[in-house]
Write an enzyme that holds these catalytic residues in place. Structure first.
Site, mmCIF file in Angstrom:
data_model
loop_
_atom_site.group_PDB
_atom_site.id
_atom_site.type_symbol
_atom_site.label_atom_id
_atom_site.label_comp_id
_atom_site.label_asym_id
_atom_site.label_seq_id
_atom_site.Cartn_x
_atom_site.Cartn_y
_atom_site.Cartn_z
ATOM 1 N N GLY A 191 -3.542 -2.337 6.693
ATOM 2 C CA GLY A 191 -3.019 -2.487 5.346
ATOM 3 C C GLY A 191 -2.224 -1.284 4.899
ATOM 4 C CE LYS A 210 3.608 2.370 -2.499
ATOM 5 N NZ LYS A 210 2.584 2.291 -1.438
ATOM 6 N NE ARG A 257 -6.456 5.756 -5.871
ATOM 7 C CZ ARG A 257 -5.210 6.005 -6.212
ATOM 8 N NH1 ARG A 257 -4.825 5.864 -7.459
ATOM 9 N NH2 ARG A 257 -4.326 6.406 -5.316
ATOM 10 C CG MET A 258 -7.517 -0.254 -0.288
ATOM 11 S SD MET A 258 -7.213 -1.443 -1.605
ATOM 12 C CE MET A 258 -8.125 -2.856 -0.984
ATOM 13 C CB ALA A 293 0.203 -7.876 5.917
ATOM 14 C CD GLN A 294 5.484 -4.698 5.861
ATOM 15 O OE1 GLN A 294 4.929 -5.769 6.076
ATOM 16 N NE2 GLN A 294 6.585 -4.340 6.499
ATOM 17 N N GLY A 348 5.948 -0.528 0.687
ATOM 18 C CA GLY A 348 6.030 -1.422 1.836
ATOM 19 C C GLY A 348 6.261 -2.864 1.423
ATOM 20 C CG HIS A 384 3.303 0.902 -6.314
ATOM 21 N ND1 HIS A 384 4.485 0.254 -6.061
ATOM 22 C CD2 HIS A 384 2.327 0.151 -5.746
ATOM 23 C CE1 HIS A 384 4.237 -0.839 -5.350
ATOM 24 N NE2 HIS A 384 2.940 -0.930 -5.146
ATOM 25 C CG HIS A 385 -0.909 4.459 -7.912
ATOM 26 N ND1 HIS A 385 -0.999 5.538 -7.073
ATOM 27 C CD2 HIS A 385 -1.066 3.361 -7.131
ATOM 28 C CE1 HIS A 385 -1.225 5.118 -5.832
ATOM 29 N NE2 HIS A 385 -1.265 3.801 -5.841
ATOM 30 N NE ARG A 392 -7.479 12.127 5.944
ATOM 31 C CZ ARG A 392 -6.639 12.197 6.977
ATOM 32 N NH1 ARG A 392 -6.919 12.986 8.000
ATOM 33 N NH2 ARG A 392 -5.525 11.491 6.988
#
Length: 266
Positions: free
Chosen positions: A97, A158, A13-14, A121-122, A164, A154-155, A36
């Site tokens: 990230g 996760k 997704r990201m 950064a978190q 984070g 969160h979803h 992967r």
């Protein structure tokens, strides 16, 4: 000149959100898209899901990272650390990230930053990083007489908790108060807990549905409550912040930075 971008987790997704952001950017170009080994999308155009052709095929060859100026990596800690070694050897800058690193992982990132520029950064959102700054101010003003609680949701997919971002919020607040979060954080409450320790910072974690990310820091005093909240409705905010970080990194040959550095908030 366009910044050459590599993206790992290209089919997630990201990863897809990052690919979309790069294809829409006027000053960046996708040069590497990794997945992967065994991923069925390997060999396909990285932008096929957008109905576009990027000219970049999804690959599982991490050595391709040498063909990028900046890697944007939102994969899991073990993957990030593997990619970090290749990038350090090739001089490719890295934006981390991903969340959930242990102390050894954080130390490995800091060590790699001796040779390459890294933004770690978190949360890559511009808005969230502004909230970090606001929390520093709020904590100093409300240092006495206010109980501090952090709530995040969160979803359902996760895998780490608290997020984070929530932990970073706790670190910012604790630091502003001259405390160490490790000493004052409370993650679990059940049964007869006794009165709340006024020096503590409590965390509550919610998981469900497709929530991108909600965070609220509560300063609860006698007679009033101050809440600082950020709600994310799209992962594009993280992608946009990542590209802003990539532009910043092109001016850095080495060193460890966060989004506060990128945004000039320090």
């Amino acid at each position: 000149m366009s910044v050459k971008i590599a993206i790992t987790g290209a089919t997630g997704r990201m990863g897809r959100m990052l690919i979309e952001a790069v294809t829409q950017s006027a000053d960046s170009v996708l040069t590497v898209a990794l997945a992967r080994p065994g991923n069925p999308a390997i060999g396909q155009d990285a932008a096929a899901f957008l109905g576009k052709s990027s000219g970049v095929l999804i690959s599982d060859d991490i050595n391709q990272l040498a063909n990028a100026d900046v890697l944007i990596d939102f994969t899991k800690p073990d993957g990030v650390l593997k990619h970090l070694g290749v990038c350090r050897a090739s001089g490719t800058r890295v934006i981390v990230g991903a969340t959930g690193f242990d102390d050894a992982g954080k130390a490995a990132i800091a060590d790699a930053a001796k040779d390459i520029g890294i933004v770690y950064a978190q949360n890559m959102s511009v808005g969230v990083n502004l909230v970090f700054k606001l929390l520093d101010v709020a904590a100093k003003v409300l240092a006495t007489g206010y109980d501090i609680e952090i709530v995040e949701m969160h979803h359902r997919m996760k895998v780490d908790a608290p997020s984070g971002t929530a932990l970073r919020m706790g670190e910012v607040v604790a630091g502003a108060l001259g405390r160490d979060l490790k000493d004052v954080a409370v993650y679990d409450r059940e049964g007869i807990t006794g009165e709340r320790d006024p020096s503590s910072i409590g965390f509550a974690t919610l998981r469900g549905g497709d929530v991108v990310g909600d965070h609220t820091v509560v300063f609860a005093g006698m007679g009033e409550r101050v809440e600082v909240t950020h709600k994310a409705s799209s992962r594009m905010i993280y992608a946009s912040g990542s590209l802003r970080a990539a532009r910043f990194l092109m001016q850095q040959s080495s060193g460890l930075f966060d989004m506060q550095d990128v945004l000039g908030l320090k």
